[in-house]
Design an enzyme around this catalytic site. Sequence first.
Site, short mmCIF file in Angstrom:
data_model
loop_
_atom_site.label_atom_id
_atom_site.label_comp_id
_atom_site.label_asym_id
_atom_site.label_seq_id
_atom_site.Cartn_x
_atom_site.Cartn_y
_atom_site.Cartn_z
N ASP A 107 -11.82 11.22 -4.08
CA ASP A 107 -11.20 10.37 -3.11
C ASP A 107 -12.65 9.95 -2.48
OD1 ASP A 107 -8.90 9.81 -1.14
OD2 ASP A 107 -9.99 10.42 0.13
N HIS A 305 -2.74 11.34 -6.87
CA HIS A 305 -3.91 11.24 -6.37
C HIS A 305 -4.74 12.54 -6.17
CE1 HIS A 305 -6.97 9.52 -3.65
NE2 HIS A 305 -6.77 10.47 -3.05
#
Length: 338
Positions: A107, A305
């Site tokens: 991320d 994610h």
Amino acid sequence: MSQPAEAAGITHRLVASPAGRLHLVEQGSGPLVLLVHGFPESWYSWRHQLPALAAAGFRAVAVDVRGYGRSSRPADVAAYRMVELVEDNLAVVRALGERTAVIVGHDWGANIAASSALLRPDVFRAVGLLSVPYAPRGGPRPSEVFARMGGEEEFYVPYFQDPGRAEAEIEPDVRGWLAGFYAALSADTMPPAGAPDPHFVSPGGTLRDRFPAGRLPAWLSEEDLDVYAAEFERTGMSGALHRYRNMDRDWEDLAAYDGAPITRPSLFVGGALDPSTTWMADAIAAFPDTLPGLVAAHVLDGCGHWIQQERPEEVNRILTGWLTHLGDISYQSVTERR
């Protein structure tokens, strides 16, 4: 509030950095692998990787990025610009008595890892990127790009960039907000196709309005959620959110690196259901030019994610295989750009 027992063999340390102090957790011995988390997480997001990398013969070190966990939280918003975070990573390498490291990020941590390898290839000899692909600095000012997204709705990045606004939504119920945010981007709990996108805010609304409710993703236990919530309940959210508030500063600071590739050996691992992978498909397609040292790229089917937590065994196999392969690569000296 219960918390999961920590794995045997890990060591917590505080080291000096330009931020003041950085908290890190390490396990194993061998070549240094620095693990950098994203938003809104902590060193704990690497809990599955630390023992796996240690068992494979590496010194695995997961940091709390400045503003998170037990690391220092400077008051100045500008203290969270990318060049400062790269300096923090350099400080960790030095504090651990090492000269070089492989850096892996997820991320926002992927952006931090990429910038570290771009700015200091003499120290960061290889870079692994999870969930967010490398995209060189370029184009219009980031705030201008994000402001044009969503039409009448507001993209989450400008929402986060307004100091105090997201804090007012999150901090009254940190645990509940984190549960919804994690669920919104997890493969097994994300909203179905056609549902309102949780990356956007309706006029007068909040991000939380679109989070799924009632079920945690399979990778996140109640005890894991307790760990994350306890950290942010103690620190507040501003330090973490300040990363979003420096994107224009980063664009200015890195002007000399406009369009620059990362030449060190690299790895990318993304989730097929992660918007970071689908929205940035052009960045992935450009890897032959932007990551000429790319060793491998993987997109995991059915994965969202939070990739190293959703699919820890698969990610561990990929990481350890790549890291072992790096030992067979003959590195050539790279002149630092100035």
